[in-house]
Design an enzyme around this catalytic site. Structure first.
Site, PDB file in Angstrom:
ATOM      1  CE1 TYR A   1       3.397 -11.208   5.812  1.00 32.46           C
ATOM      2  CE2 TYR A   1       0.642 -10.729   5.791  1.00 32.46           C
ATOM      3  CZ  TYR A   1       1.962 -10.813   6.619  1.00 32.46           C
ATOM      4  OH  TYR A   1       2.179 -10.776   8.179  1.00 32.46           O
TER       5      TYR A   1
ATOM      6  CB  SER B   1       7.333  -4.364   6.210  1.00 29.92           C
ATOM      7  OG  SER B   1       7.274  -4.801   7.437  1.00 29.92           O
ATOM      8  CG  ASP B   2       1.230  -7.305   6.438  1.00 33.14           C
ATOM      9  OD1 ASP B   2       1.129  -7.488   7.851  1.00 33.14           O
ATOM     10  OD2 ASP B   2       0.398  -7.380   5.770  1.00 33.14           O
ATOM     11  CB  CYS B   3       3.681  -8.813  11.054  1.00 33.60           C
ATOM     12  SG  CYS B   3       2.901  -7.230  11.669  1.00 33.60           S
TER      13      CYS B   3
ATOM     14  CB  ALA C   1       5.884  -8.638   4.474  1.00 33.22           C
TER      15      ALA C   1
END
Length: 694
Positions: free
Chosen positions: A206, A237-239, A241
């Site tokens: 993030y 990607s992170d969720c 992000a």
């Protein structure tokens, strides 16, 4: 030379429209019926078992698995997890269930460095040491994926790339600033090892790192990951992000620009829905369709490696029966893991307890009968649980067991309308009425974890201090006084280090259980009553006080972890006791390995962890772990153990990430702990030394 799957993916994607390509780049990928591309949800979790999709074997949390210091055993555990993942995937798909958490792309392991004990997500990691984390992360990846990267059993994902370890409440806007030395020699080695192990996916973090958002970083994703390391898998990607780029990091002005930046830098998959703007980004000239095509092709290759999209299925994997899920063999493996992950921090000779000499035992504390304390986060649902209370009842048959909650885990009271300490008197009565006390204190993943998942007065899942939460310290002191000379054993259940100096001075024994999995309470009870000798070793430093660590937001490694901390730890990294005694002799060392004889001079069988550390003059690190070995010995048995050394043990990486030799002479320490005075005093065995000249 283009691989078969790369060619087939290119041909498939060439038949897609721009909108169809983009639809495949969201974690909930849509079906393209005309091309026989079924819907697929990329989001699944397997941190310590198949998570969030019903019944599965729930192994100890990652930090507990790290305490085993055993890459081979961890690889076996990961193999069992991926067997269950395969079985669950095919069974659910046969019923038409292709929902989230049902796929074969597991967003595990978390190989960030647990640099600060206040970080709430640290229990997802393998601890504070780059070498141990690298070894364990690579082993977990091999276990999940299987031996052939072109025919994956499941796809692992190394996260969160990179320089990510809190604070949780700032992660969407935070810039993790570190120098080149710490970047290459602390934060990146485990990710390099993951790429070398063939990991299929990497997840961005993030935060920003040195000014660049990690999911859109030229330095991390382009220059290092794909350029220097040659990574050919996919990046996710992170969720949600990517939306942080414009909402919090302020490096872009809007969603379209954020999406264009992420895809242009090679972030192929969007956990979230923002990549829907990719079509507009292409039309606005911020992104080329070829850049979208490249990402889509990578994702199609990943699905083909898993035996999807017309690629040949691997019968070894597609035929795994559903009966493997939480089967007897996996439960036995789980119990073995729970036993081997326990770390005995103190024993004044009271342990193990002899149940035949006790008429009654008081089991006290907010974690004594808590399933939540067993689980950790990113957990599955076990078919059977053993809390510590249940484990004691099972193990100490015929002994009267008295139970008292004692206090709430972090609040001042338990029952509504009651005064503070409303369970304290009951705990005192139980302690006074019993022959021995087992106190179960610590944390759980409801208050120690990820921002959004764990939130309380400690701050979005992070801890503000290292002290026991709520009224637990008061319970500890009051019950210990009430026990009046009777044995008091503290079982700490937490995902991180706590400052338990008072307990170290006043109780008879301390067992660190971390989050020990569904059967962890049984394993803890068995350890307390001497069914086996504990063998776990700390993958993190236990500091004496919160003041021992620098500011949480400071990402410099100076003063952090055993490699840089110049004070005296309460319990050092690598420390752990057992019920047997060990003798070391005959050290022989080269630049490639060390050999020594390990002898069990105690009265019980046990498994020892041989640890090798290196110290080199003029280096920033006080010492670094560079080798680990395991040996199981019967009483009186001796064995020569050869421990391969980290090939980079006598090198460091420069600002470009290239290895350079460090000047010697190098002192190697081989033994059961670090060579510092505190470790030697605690474990009673001084490591053997050898000098390696340049």
């Amino acid at each position: 030379m283009m691989s078969e799957y790369s060619q087939r993916a290119r041909e498939l994607v060439a038949r897609m429209t721009l909108e169809e390509k983009v639809s495949q780049m969201l974690h909930g990928a849509a079906a393209i019926e005309r091309l026989d591309v079924p819907a697929y949800n990329w989001w699944n979790e397997a941190l310590h078992g198949v998570a969030r999709a019903g019944t599965a074997t729930m192994f100890p949390q990652a930090i507990a698995l790290a305490a085993m210091f055993d890459p081979r055993f961890l690889e076996e555990i990961a193999g069992a997890i991926s067997d269950e993942g395969r079985a669950k995937h095919h069974a659910h798909a046969a019923e038409g269930d292709r929902d989230i958490y049902k796929g074969l792309t597991f967003w595990s392991p978390n190989i960030n460095i647990f640099r600060d004990p206040r970080w709430g997500r640290g229990h997802e990691t393998y601890g504070e040491d780059p070498y141990l984390t690298a070894r364990l992360g690579a082993a977990f990846i091999r276990g999940l994926q299987g031996p052939d990267r072109e025919q994956l059993k499941s796809a692992a994902c190394a996260k969160h790339f990179a320089v990510h370890s809190g604070p949780e409440d700032l992660r969407h806007e935070f810039d993790a600033v570190c120098d080149d030395y710490d970047l290459w020699n602390t934060y990146l080695p485990a990710f390099k090892a993951a790429v070398d192990a063939g990991v299929e996916a990497v997840m961005g973090a993030y935060n920003r790192t040195n000014g660049e958002p990690c999911c859109g970083s030229q330095t991390l994703l382009v220059d290092i990951l794909r350029g220097k390391w040659g990574f050919d898998g996919h990046v996710t990607s992170d969720c949600w992000a990517v939306k942080d780029f414009h909402e919090f990091h302020k490096v872009t002005d809007n969603a379209v620009e954020s999406v264009a930046l992420a895809i242009r830098m090679g972030c192929d998959l969007n956990c979230g829905n923002l990549y829907g703007y990719a079509v507009q980004a292409v039309r606005d000239g911020l992104l080329t369709e070829e850049e979208v095509t490249i990402s889509c092709e990578r994702l199609m290759v990943a699905r083909m490696r898993l035996g999807m999209l017309g690629a040949p299925e691997n019968p070894k994997y597609t035929s795994i029966p559903y009966d493997v899920v939480d089967c007897a063999a996996h439960r036995a493996l789980n119990l073995d893991a729970a036993r081997r992950s326990l770390v005995l921090l103190k024993n004044d000779g009271t342990l193990p307890l002899d149940a035949s000499q006790l008429k009654s035992i008081a089991v006290i504390g907010p974690n004594a009968d808590s399933r939540r304390a067993l689980e950790g986060n990113y957990e599955g649902t076990a078919s059977e649980y053993f809390t510590v209370l249940e484990g004691v009842r099972h193990t100490a048959e015929g002994v009267r067991i008295r139970y008292a909650e004692g206090c709430h885990l972090h609040k001042t009271g338990v029952s509504n309308l009651a005064l503070s300490d409303d369970r304290l008197a009951e705990a005192v009565i139980a302690a006074k009425s019993s022959d021995a006390v087992i106190l179960c204190l610590g944390l759980d993943a409801d208050i120690e974890g990820e921002e959004g998942d764990a939130g309380n007065e400690f701050g979005s899942g992070d801890k503000k201090t290292l002290n026991l939460a709520g009224r637990q310290q008061h319970l500890l002191e009051t019950v210990t006084a009430a026990a009046a000379g009777k044995p008091v054993i503290l079982v700490l259940i937490s995902g991180s280090a706590l400052a338990v100096g008072w307990a170290d001075r006043h109780v008879n024994g301390i067992l660190q259980a971390f989050y020990p999995g569904a059967l962890g309470g049984l394993a803890a009870a068995e350890a307390i009553f001497g069914k086996f000798s504990p063998e776990g070793r700390l993958p993190v430093t236990f500091y004496r006080d919160s003041g021992d660590v620098p500011a949480f937001t400071d990402y410099s490694m100076k003063g952090r972890t055993y490699r840089y901390f110049e004070g005296e730890a309460l319990y050092p990294f690598g420390f752990g006791l057992g019920y047997t005694r060990t003798e070391l002799s005959g050290l022989r060392a080269t630049r490639q390995s060390v050999s020594l004889t390990v002898r069990n001079i105690g009265e019980l069988p046990g498994r020892e962890t041989v640890q090798v550390y290196v110290s080199s003059p003029g280096q920033k690190e006080i010492r670094s772990l560079c080798g680990i070995g395991k040996v199981y010995l019967q009483p009186g048995e001796s064995r020569e153990v050869t421990v391969p050394l980290n090939p980079d043990a006598f090198s460091r990486r420069d600002s470009e990430g290239d290895l350079y030799p460090v000047a010697g002479p190098h002192t190697l320490y081989a033994g059961l702990s670090q060579p510092d005075k505190r470790s030697v005093a605690l474990c009673g065995v001084e490591p053997l030394q050898a000098v390696i000249e340049d």
